[in-house]
Scaffold this motif. Structure first.
Motif, mmCIF file in Angstrom:
data_model
loop_
_atom_site.group_PDB
_atom_site.id
_atom_site.type_symbol
_atom_site.label_atom_id
_atom_site.label_comp_id
_atom_site.label_asym_id
_atom_site.label_seq_id
_atom_site.Cartn_x
_atom_site.Cartn_y
_atom_site.Cartn_z
ATOM 1 N N UNK A 1 -32.255 -32.571 35.475
ATOM 2 C CA UNK A 1 -32.182 -33.688 36.413
ATOM 3 C C UNK A 1 -30.854 -33.679 37.161
ATOM 4 N N UNK A 2 -29.766 -33.426 36.425
ATOM 5 C CA UNK A 2 -28.453 -33.379 37.062
ATOM 6 C C UNK A 2 -28.350 -32.266 38.079
ATOM 7 N N UNK A 3 -28.937 -31.103 37.769
ATOM 8 C CA UNK A 3 -28.912 -29.973 38.700
ATOM 9 C C UNK A 3 -29.697 -30.300 39.962
ATOM 10 N N UNK A 4 -30.844 -30.953 39.793
ATOM 11 C CA UNK A 4 -31.673 -31.317 40.947
ATOM 12 C C UNK A 4 -30.964 -32.346 41.818
ATOM 13 N N UNK A 5 -30.370 -33.357 41.180
ATOM 14 C CA UNK A 5 -29.655 -34.394 41.933
ATOM 15 C C UNK A 5 -28.431 -33.820 42.640
ATOM 16 N N UNK B 1 -25.953 -23.547 45.085
ATOM 17 C CA UNK B 1 -26.651 -24.180 43.968
ATOM 18 C C UNK B 1 -27.627 -23.274 43.229
ATOM 19 N N UNK B 2 -27.918 -22.112 43.768
ATOM 20 C CA UNK B 2 -28.896 -21.233 43.124
ATOM 21 C C UNK B 2 -28.505 -20.858 41.688
ATOM 22 N N UNK B 3 -27.218 -20.530 41.416
ATOM 23 C CA UNK B 3 -26.863 -20.220 40.026
ATOM 24 C C UNK B 3 -27.069 -21.406 39.081
ATOM 25 N N UNK B 4 -26.822 -22.613 39.593
ATOM 26 C CA UNK B 4 -26.958 -23.808 38.758
ATOM 27 C C UNK B 4 -28.424 -24.115 38.480
ATOM 28 N N UNK B 5 -29.258 -24.065 39.514
ATOM 29 C CA UNK B 5 -30.684 -24.346 39.317
ATOM 30 C C UNK B 5 -31.345 -23.258 38.476
ATOM 31 N N UNK B 6 -30.865 -22.020 38.603
ATOM 32 C CA UNK B 6 -31.372 -20.950 37.742
ATOM 33 C C UNK B 6 -31.037 -21.242 36.280
ATOM 34 N N UNK B 7 -29.838 -21.740 36.047
ATOM 35 C CA UNK B 7 -29.395 -22.035 34.691
ATOM 36 C C UNK B 7 -30.324 -23.030 34.004
ATOM 37 N N UNK C 1 -29.598 -25.048 59.887
ATOM 38 C CA UNK C 1 -29.421 -23.636 59.533
ATOM 39 C C UNK C 1 -28.295 -23.507 58.506
ATOM 40 N N UNK C 2 -27.189 -24.131 58.823
ATOM 41 C CA UNK C 2 -26.015 -24.104 57.954
ATOM 42 C C UNK C 2 -26.370 -24.701 56.592
ATOM 43 N N UNK C 3 -27.104 -25.802 56.610
ATOM 44 C CA UNK C 3 -27.504 -26.495 55.388
ATOM 45 C C UNK C 3 -28.338 -25.583 54.494
ATOM 46 N N UNK C 4 -29.385 -24.991 55.065
ATOM 47 C CA UNK C 4 -30.334 -24.204 54.277
ATOM 48 C C UNK C 4 -29.661 -23.070 53.513
ATOM 49 N N UNK C 5 -28.832 -22.309 54.202
ATOM 50 C CA UNK C 5 -28.251 -21.124 53.591
ATOM 51 C C UNK C 5 -27.084 -21.460 52.672
ATOM 52 N N UNK C 6 -26.291 -22.479 53.038
ATOM 53 C CA UNK C 6 -25.144 -22.838 52.213
ATOM 54 C C UNK C 6 -25.577 -23.473 50.897
ATOM 55 N N UNK C 7 -26.495 -24.435 50.953
ATOM 56 C CA UNK C 7 -26.957 -25.109 49.736
ATOM 57 C C UNK C 7 -27.619 -24.107 48.791
ATOM 58 N N UNK D 1 -27.789 -33.875 46.595
ATOM 59 C CA UNK D 1 -26.583 -34.508 47.153
ATOM 60 C C UNK D 1 -25.845 -33.549 48.081
ATOM 61 N N UNK D 2 -25.748 -32.284 47.672
ATOM 62 C CA UNK D 2 -25.077 -31.303 48.527
ATOM 63 C C UNK D 2 -25.842 -31.117 49.826
#
Length: 510
Positions: free
Chosen positions: A106-110, A134-140, A124-130, A114-115
């Motif tokens: 839940x914390x990773x999703x929130x 966050x990919x390593x965190x959501x993978x975790x 464009x900037x949003x899609x690639x930066x987020x 938020x980011x």
């Protein structure tokens, strides 16, 4: 090449492209066939044949690449920056740090949501930066790449369209000015009535808090939960998976490049918009800027800053830095191809076959009750954006029609109808497989594109259904509070119903 009127044939290319993409899961071939069908229709109706079809296709593609060259440069530079930060160990260090600070799925999703909401300058900037951060965190926490792509997409355009200082706001404001309205003043009035953007953000929060997944997203989440956390989600084509990562990187080796990217891109938007020349406000500068050019400038300066951050400290070598540039550009090649084809089929619809005016004329000629117009406009804008893959193009087509029609028929419905136009355009763009934002969301999440499209469509349609109810109520009451509450309660009721049905099916299986 001048646009021609081919009637109902004008909607054939996007229908072919979208249908084939959903059926075959091959977006590139589907787009190409859709484009060729459109250019063939154009060539036949202008006295040409097969040779002219190919000639028109190549010339139109070249024109679109030229018109969007700054976006391609931005993506190449951003891909390079991502690869270099990954190579330096910044992404891994941030993932390890965030994994310690974020204690749950839940914390990773929130945190991801938020980011996404914080990076509102440009989608464009949003899609690639987020996605990168966050990919390593959501993978975790074993959040599927499909859900990550949905969160990215749902906090990109929906956030940008209600942020007064963004490239999206600048586009809308300029188009409102063109039809004789006070762009900024009217745009601010439109924000509260943009039910789709607001309810989509609420939907993301509901999913983060409750983990209420709809099919086929639920299947991807179940599969993700079964994977070992040390080998999560890497698939063929994930170029960054093969990068040799330095063990010298720290969290700041990710944070500083990202902050540089945000700061330099924002400053570049102001610079390109003429703010530093004096005589204009920040809002005026954002309204006058060229987002693609500004993002390209900002990402280039950020890459230089990253060079100065890493090389003197010997985090990576000069040769590794240059290798990271080429690797990063390679990761963006699929996005380059799909974006080029998406721009081209949009050009076929808008510049050759007059798809937008054809659909818009159907709306303008309908003899519906004025109270139903906001809901009808919402649905038509959604269909048009879905078919063409562009919100901005839909704005450009429908805003003049809506303003002209409502001025004569129901001026009191102007604000809610314009809001419905923006909301519907974002909805259609959100679920269209040929939308650049949809493409970049799947790219940022490193998710197979059609998987992203398939899994997010149920959420888009669910929110869209709640919005239709809200716009119907708004048409009859012209009251913001009553109509928004109607939309929100409808969304909650539909979610509870679907949850009850899901539980019933699960109990039946057991």
């Amino acid at each position: 090449m001048e646009a021609i009127d081919v009637g109902i044939l004008s909607i054939l290319p996007p229908i072919i492209a979208i249908g084939l993409a959903l059926l075959t899961k091959e977006v590139i071939s589907s787009l190409l066939i859709g484009i060729l069908s459109g250019t063939f229709i154009y060539a036949i109706n202008t006295g040409g044949g097969l040779a002219e079809t190919i000639d028109i296709t190549i010339r139109l593609s070249a024109d679109k690449i030229g018109a969007n060259a700054s976006i391609i440069i931005f993506l190449a530079l951003l891909g390079s920056l991502v690869a270099i930060v990954t190579m330096a160990g910044g992404s891994r260090a941030y993932g390890e740090w965030a994994s310690k600070k974020i204690k749950s799925k839940k914390g990773a999703t929130l945190a991801t949501s938020a980011l996404g909401a914080l990076i509102f300058i440009d989608d464009y900037f949003n899609c690639l930066t987020v996605g990168t951060v966050m990919r390593p965190v959501t993978d975790k926490y074993k959040i599927s790449r499909a859900k990550l792509a949905y969160i990215i997409d749902a906090t990109a355009a929906p956030v940008c369209i209600i942020a007064p200082v963004s490239s999206w706001a600048a586009s809308v404001i300029s188009q409102l000015d063109d039809v004789g309205l006070d762009g900024m003043e009217v745009f601010m009035q439109l924000i509260p009535y943009n039910f789709y953007a607001i309810l989509t953000i609420i939907m993301v929060l509901i999913l983060a808090i409750t983990n209420l997944d709809l099919e086929p997203m639920k299947t991807f989440e179940i599969e993700a939960a079964k994977l070992h956390e040390d080998n999560v989600f890497i698939h063929a084509g994930d170029e960054l998976a093969d990068i040799k990562v330095s063990d010298k990187g720290t969290v700041f080796d990710l944070i500083i490049p990202v902050l540089c990217l945000i700061g330099f891109c924002t400053a570049s938007m102001l610079y390109v918009g003429g703010y530093f020349e004096g005589g204009m406000t920040v809002a005026d500068a954002f309204g006058n800027t060229d987002a693609g050019l500004a993002l390209a400038i900002g990402s280039f300066i950020s890459l230089v800053a990253t060079f100065l951050l890493f090389i003197p400290r010997k985090i990576i070598t000069f040769s590794q830095f240059m290798e990271g540039i080429s690797t990063g550009i390679k990761t963006m090649v699929p996005a380059f191809i799909i974006l080029t084809l998406a721009w081209t089929i949009s050009g076929v619809c808008r510049d050759l076959l007059s798809t937008g005016p054809y659909v818009g004329a159907l709306v303008e000629s309908s003899n519906m009750s004025p109270a139903l117009l906001p809901a009808i406009i919402f649905v038509v804008a959604g269909a048009l954006a879905f078919a063409t893959g562009t919100s901005w193009g839909t704005f450009g087509i429908l805003i003049p029609i809506v303003v002209g029609a409502l001025s004569a028929v129901a001026p009191e419905m102007m604000v809610v109808s314009l809001s419905a136009t923006l909301a519907g355009a974002v909805l259609g763009d959100h679920m269209s497989p040929i939308s650049d934002t949809t493409i970049l969301s799947s790219t940022g999440a490193s998710c197979h594109h059609i998987d992203h499209v398939r899994t997010q469509i149920p959420y888009v349609l669910l929110v869209g259904a709640a919005c239709v109810i809200g716009y119907i109520v708004a048409g009859f009451t012209n009251n913001l509070l009553i109509s928004f509450i109607s939309s929100l309660l409808s969304l909650i009721a539909i979610l509870l119903l679907l949850h009850k049905i899901s539980l019933k099916k699960a109990n039946t299986k057991n």
